[in-house]
Design an enzyme around this catalytic site. Structure first.
Site, PDB file in Angstrom:
ATOM      1  N   LYS A  10     -19.546   2.018 -11.232  1.00  0.00           N
ATOM      2  CA  LYS A  10     -19.320   0.705 -11.835  1.00  0.00           C
ATOM      3  C   LYS A  10     -17.860   0.247 -11.686  1.00  0.00           C
ATOM      4  O   LYS A  10     -16.973   1.038 -11.350  1.00  0.00           O
ATOM      5  CB  LYS A  10     -19.761   0.751 -13.303  1.00  0.00           C
ATOM      6  CG  LYS A  10     -21.276   0.964 -13.461  1.00  0.00           C
ATOM      7  CD  LYS A  10     -21.694   0.910 -14.925  1.00  0.00           C
ATOM      8  CE  LYS A  10     -23.203   0.982 -15.067  1.00  0.00           C
ATOM      9  NZ  LYS A  10     -23.628   0.817 -16.500  1.00  0.00           N
ATOM     10  N   TYR A  17     -30.034  -6.974 -13.356  1.00  0.00           N
ATOM     11  CA  TYR A  17     -30.259  -6.578 -14.750  1.00  0.00           C
ATOM     12  C   TYR A  17     -31.210  -7.521 -15.485  1.00  0.00           C
ATOM     13  O   TYR A  17     -31.180  -7.583 -16.719  1.00  0.00           O
ATOM     14  CB  TYR A  17     -28.924  -6.497 -15.492  1.00  0.00           C
ATOM     15  CG  TYR A  17     -28.137  -5.231 -15.196  1.00  0.00           C
ATOM     16  CD1 TYR A  17     -28.572  -3.986 -15.645  1.00  0.00           C
ATOM     17  CD2 TYR A  17     -26.948  -5.275 -14.475  1.00  0.00           C
ATOM     18  CE1 TYR A  17     -27.853  -2.830 -15.387  1.00  0.00           C
ATOM     19  CE2 TYR A  17     -26.209  -4.117 -14.212  1.00  0.00           C
ATOM     20  CZ  TYR A  17     -26.682  -2.894 -14.677  1.00  0.00           C
ATOM     21  OH  TYR A  17     -25.961  -1.741 -14.422  1.00  0.00           O
ATOM     22  N   ASN A  37     -19.387   2.386 -18.688  1.00  0.00           N
ATOM     23  CA  ASN A  37     -19.772   3.795 -18.725  1.00  0.00           C
ATOM     24  C   ASN A  37     -19.890   4.435 -17.338  1.00  0.00           C
ATOM     25  O   ASN A  37     -20.704   5.327 -17.127  1.00  0.00           O
ATOM     26  CB  ASN A  37     -21.052   3.971 -19.557  1.00  0.00           C
ATOM     27  CG  ASN A  37     -22.204   3.160 -19.023  1.00  0.00           C
ATOM     28  OD1 ASN A  37     -22.088   2.523 -17.986  1.00  0.00           O
ATOM     29  ND2 ASN A  37     -23.314   3.193 -19.730  1.00  0.00           N
ATOM     30  N   HIS A  58     -24.378   3.828 -13.082  1.00  0.00           N
ATOM     31  CA  HIS A  58     -25.764   3.446 -13.371  1.00  0.00           C
ATOM     32  C   HIS A  58     -26.677   4.559 -12.887  1.00  0.00           C
ATOM     33  O   HIS A  58     -26.339   5.253 -11.923  1.00  0.00           O
ATOM     34  CB  HIS A  58     -26.102   2.153 -12.614  1.00  0.00           C
ATOM     35  CG  HIS A  58     -27.570   1.817 -12.603  1.00  0.00           C
ATOM     36  ND1 HIS A  58     -28.195   1.225 -13.671  1.00  0.00           N
ATOM     37  CD2 HIS A  58     -28.531   2.029 -11.661  1.00  0.00           C
ATOM     38  CE1 HIS A  58     -29.492   1.079 -13.382  1.00  0.00           C
ATOM     39  NE2 HIS A  58     -29.711   1.545 -12.172  1.00  0.00           N
ATOM     40  N   GLU A 116     -34.587  -0.977  -7.022  1.00  0.00           N
ATOM     41  CA  GLU A 116     -33.120  -1.063  -6.985  1.00  0.00           C
ATOM     42  C   GLU A 116     -32.573  -0.692  -5.606  1.00  0.00           C
ATOM     43  O   GLU A 116     -31.607  -1.312  -5.132  1.00  0.00           O
ATOM     44  CB  GLU A 116     -32.536  -0.172  -8.085  1.00  0.00           C
ATOM     45  CG  GLU A 116     -32.835  -0.728  -9.475  1.00  0.00           C
ATOM     46  CD  GLU A 116     -32.487   0.206 -10.630  1.00  0.00           C
ATOM     47  OE1 GLU A 116     -32.734  -0.192 -11.782  1.00  0.00           O
ATOM     48  OE2 GLU A 116     -31.982   1.318 -10.391  1.00  0.00           O
TER      49      GLU A 116
END
Ligand code: IDP
Ligand code: MG
Length: 140
Positions: free
Chosen positions: A11, A51, A114, A117, A128
């Site tokens: 990320k 998302y 975080n 993913h 995805e």
């Protein structure tokens, strides 16, 4: 083969902090084979589409703005039991709850930012991977 692929993204904040190499090493050492990988910068529209399943969640706007703020690394992975094993390697969404030795424990800065993913099902892993890679970009 069902069950042997998952999808991850390193990320924005983790890439910006220079953690991409260490995270990739953690993933490969964890037994996963990289079958597709690229550096990309999602538009807000792409982040919203990726998302879409979280559209009704209170953090959707924050999440999609964050995921499109700077470049990410997108990676398709192969391993037996890939989805479940990768989520174990990644740890809980909130790094404060993540086990020692997990990627999020090592590299995440918060529940929102975080570090990585991980797909939550075989079906979503396939969707995805297809979202980010053409068939001729996958080297299985
Ligand atoms: P997961 O990434 O562990 O599967 P999800 O519930 O699918 O967690 O949420 C997707 C992403 O949305 C998380 O990885 C995190 O970046 C963000 N997120 C989840 N819960 C929160 C929250 O309570 N506040 C802000 N961001 C959140
Ligand atoms: Mg999820």
């Amino acid at each position: 083969m069902a069950g042997n692929r998952t999808f991850t993204m390193i990320k924005p904040e983790a890439v910006a902090k220079g953690y991409a190499g260490k995270i990739l090493d953690h993933i490969i050492t964890g037994g996963f084979k990289v079958i597709a990988m690229k550096f990309t910068h999602l538009t807000l529209q792409q982040a919203q589409a990726f998302y879409a399943v979280h559209k009704e969640r209170p953090f959707y706007v924050e999440l999609t703005e964050y995921m499109s703020e700077s470049p990410i690394v997108v990676i398709a992975l192969e391993k037996d039991n890939a989805v479940a094993d990768f989520r174990t390697l990644v740890g809980s969404t909130d790094p404060n709850e993540a086990n020692e030795g997990t990627i999020r424990k090592r590299f995440a800065e918060s529940k929102a930012k975080n570090a990585v993913h991980g797909s939550d099902s075989d079906e979503n892993a396939a969707v995805e991977i297809k979202f980010h890679f053409k068939d001729n970009e996958i080297f299985a």
